[in-house]
Design a protein around this motif. Structure first.
Motif: not given
Length: 104
Positions: A54-66, A83-97
């Motif tokens: 939910l946190e990353t989803l809300a952050a991505e939505i906030a970026l759209l609304v922003k 993000a150490k134990y996130f999968t690679e796609p999850e880390r990419d999403r995390y750092f992109s936000i």
């Protein structure tokens, strides 16, 4: 200034939607609420702990609304290696936000 903190107790449950319809419905409802908050608040902020779900989803939505409002996004990172134990796609999403937020 008004701030909303997005915190989810069990992010792993977020990944287990029974259908994409449920995920789409949550996305639209959350987007509408964040958009209303941004439009009805003088200086709106969304704070996200950047946990998976939910946190990353809300952050991505906030970026759209922003892009269409004066909403600000603050990524409140609880520890450096979050993000150490996130999968690679999850880390990419995390750092992109994080790269696009207003404050870290």
């Amino acid at each position: 200034m008004k701030k909303i903190a997005i915190i989810s107790e069990t992010p792993e449950n977020f990944k287990n939607f029974e259908s994409s319809y449920e995920a789409d419905l949550l996305f639209e409802k959350l987007k509408n609420q964040i958009f209303l908050f941004a439009n009805n608040t003088k200086t709106p902020w969304i704070l996200s702990s950047m946990n998976l779900g939910l946190e990353t989803l809300a952050a991505e939505i906030a970026l759209l609304v922003k892009e269409k409002t004066n909403l600000k996004l603050e990524c409140v990172i609880p520890f450096e290696e979050q993000a150490k134990y996130f999968t690679e796609p999850e880390r990419d999403r995390y750092f992109s936000i994080i790269e696009r937020c207003n404050k870290e």
